[in-house]
Motif scaffolding. Structure first.
Motif: not given
Lengths: 355, 251
Positions: A101-119, A208-217
């Motif tokens: 549950x990750x993407x590789x990181x680069x110090x020089x990158x200028x990305x926009x991430x979006x995270x969704x978390x439930x509880x 948004x470049x990448x979205x992360x989602x972790x929560x109920x189904x």
């Protein structure tokens, strides 16, 4: 193969009423140099039954500490124990960090991430956002964090501190199910409709470049559907799911009968996909081969006892497993066998591939 | 945030599973079969191709063949590691079968798999010399492409991600096959190519054998399958015909 290592508990801290953050340190061996978003699988013996539970790491990679968050689940043996009894100085057993549950990181990158978390889904997302903001100084992160009410927000203060530390790069939107907020949009559940509304005014989804989602189904489905509808493809959406159905409750297994073994054949009953089939088989044949011979589409791959595709559970009777390179002791204790390596011992054997 | 939803219902709505801890038992078995089929096919394919390296007519061809062997083994390793997370003994797995074992060359086309492993049936037939190997690599490479496109949509996210890394590597192997065939055509090998094509085409086609309707339904409800085999077969035929047309080989 998976191996467990000892971890010393160096701190146990309550974050909300029913969740703790546990700090850990490897005792002697094991590579616990994790990647953000990974999880640890713990094992512990409860009254003679081994339970395994996976919990996400909540620390950032650069923090130099190993920490997991454990939210108490109603009726959950491991999480209750961790919340009530676990203390500094105790030792836990865990496998090395796992998960992607990750993407590789680069110090020089200028990305926009979006995270969704439930509880408690915040734990891996917190690790990701802390690591990302530290490792990519030009990137930004927006967190949409869903909770029942203000009192159940894990890591609330820590997130506030991070917002101040990464001013302008970290945006946090709290969506509360039951507590009313100033803005109507931030009340209710995070579903496809809520996402759509958020994407209209609050989140520039096109950037948004990448979205992360972790929560109920249901939450994951709603968010993923909305993200796809707004142009993100599968490679840009990362999921982590720890289902509420994760085996964590103590259950006693049915005792196997002790029929005397005399006959050369066995009355076998095999359940697959909800259908039970009975047939007579030779005792010098494996359960798997007998099932296949009787036109049951039982699963298998290696037929050499190394892959565990053919795993089934013995509900009645006894079998002898001649080789086992894949199942662990606790699975065998629960009655699981590799059907490609198992010969009937008793005159009646009942196995189930659905458990 | 504790609304209950069964894993089955979650999967049928396109949900993804992300780790071994919560896959249902039957899903686990079907997923592992799928992964074992991939691993066994890559290992058997690489093992078969290893013998062909020395048949390469020149250094470029030998480099191409060696690269294919290396990369297919590497692709097997990627997915074998996922099998390991489900408990498979990966070290033992890699050496548990004689990956070079083949049927006699004149065995008829069929979908019968070897008793001993899960490799795709076509990988039970032996290669016969360089031209034969290049033709097989083109036919099979395109079939692999069709199957990998399908596997990239699989509901087990770690496998979908592994396949996304594998797919471009396998696509490059098809390009190498096409380049190799173009050279063989220039050398006037069209008869040998036609003979090899007649041998391999039906054998590769057989890997798209029927999946019983109810089984496909179950697999697609779990998000493990999306397109049926007839559609995949059609896609493969079209891709192969297009490649043969580019090369000027009669289909």
């Amino acid at each position: 193969m998976a191996r467990f290592h000892q971890l010393a508990v160096t701190d146990v801290r309550k974050t909300i009423r029913d969740a703790v953050v546990v700090s850990l340190k490897p005792v002697n061996d094991g590579d616990f140099d994790f990647t953000q978003g990974q999880y640890l699988t713990f094992r512990r013996d409860f009254d003679g039954t081994e339970l395994r539970r996976s919990y996400s790491i909540c620390a950032g990679k650069t923090e130099g500490i190993l920490q997991v968050g454990i939210k108490r689940v109603e009726g959950g043996a491991f999480s209750s124990w961790a919340n009530e009894t676990l203390k500094t100085g105790d030792t836990l057993e865990a496998m090395e960090p796992m998960g992607s549950f990750f993407t590789p990181l680069e110090a020089s990158a200028a990305r926009n991430y979006l995270g969704f978390a439930g509880g408690s889904g915040i734990t891996p997302v917190l690790s990701i956002l802390k690591t990302t903001l530290a490792a990519e100084p030009h990137s930004s992160f927006t967190l949409v964090y869903a909770n029942r009410g203000v009192n159940s927000i894990m890591f609330r203060e820590e997130l506030e501190d991070l917002k101040n530390l990464y001013m302008g790069r970290l945006t946090i939107i709290h969506v509360l199910e039951s507590d009313a907020q100033d803005i109507d949009l931030f009340t209710g559940r995070v579903d496809a409709a809520k996402c759509k509304a958020l994407f209209e005014h609050w989140i520039d989804i096109a950037s948004i470049d990448t979205a992360f989602i972790c929560g109920p189904e249901p939450m994951m489905l709603g968010i993923a559907a909305s993200l796809r509808e707004h142009g993100l493809d599968d490679t840009q959406i990362k999921f982590e799911l720890f289902a509420s159905a994760q085996p964590g409750r103590l259950k006693r297994r049915a005792r196997a009968g002790d029929d005397a073994a005399a006959a050369k054949t066995t009355e076998a009953s095999v359940t697959l996909d909800g259908t039970a089939r009975s047939f007579t088989m030779d005792k010098d044949q494996t359960v798997l081969d007998a099932a296949l011979e009787n036109a049951i589409d039982a699963p298998f791959a290696c037929k050499a006892g190394v892959c565990s595709t053919c795993r089934c559970k013995v509900l009645e009777g006894e079998v002898e497993m001649v080789a086992n390179h894949a199942l662990e002791d606790y699975e065998v204790q629960q009655g699981y066998v590799l059907s490609c390596q198992s010969f009937p011992v008793t005159d009646r054997v009942v196995v189930d591939y659905d458990q | 945030m504790t609304e209950d939803m069964s894993i089955e219902s979650y999967l049928s709505q396109g949900g993804k599973l992300t780790n071994p801890t919560n896959v249902p038992p039957r899903y686990r078995a079907e997923l592992m079969k799928m992964m074992a089929t991939f691993v066994d096919s890559e290992l058997a394919g690489a093992a078969g191709f290893a013998d062909v390296i020395n048949a390469g007519p020149g250094i470029k061809e030998r480099i191409a063949a060696a690269k294919i062997v290396l990369e297919k083994t590497d692709n097997a390793d990627r997915v074998l590691r996922l099998l390991g997370e489900f408990g498979a003994d990966t070290a033992r797995y890699a050496t548990s079968h004689p990956w070079t074992a083949r049927l006699p060359r004149d065995a008829g086309p069929g979908t019968h798999r070897s008793e001993h492993d899960m490799r795709l049936s076509v990988l039970n037939y032996p290669l016969s010399g360089w031209t034969d190997a290049v033709v097989m690599n083109l036919c099979m490479g395109l079939a692999v492409g069709a199957q990998l496109a399908e596997m990239q949509k699989v509901s087990y996210q770690p496998l979908a991600e592994a396949i996304r890394k594998v797919a471009p590597v396998e696509a490059r192997h098809v390009e190498l096959a096409e380049e190799g065939l173009a050279r063989l055509m220039e050398q006037g090998q069209s008869d040998a190519i036609a003979a090899a094509l007649a041998y391999w085409r039906p054998r590769v086609a057989a890997i798209f054998g029927d999946v019983a309707g109810h089984r496909f339904e179950q697999l697609s409800a779990w998000g493990l399958r999306h397109q049926n085999n007839a559609a995949l077969l059609q896609g493969w035929n079209d891709a192969l015909n297009a490649a043969l047309a580019r090369l000027g080989v009669a289909a």
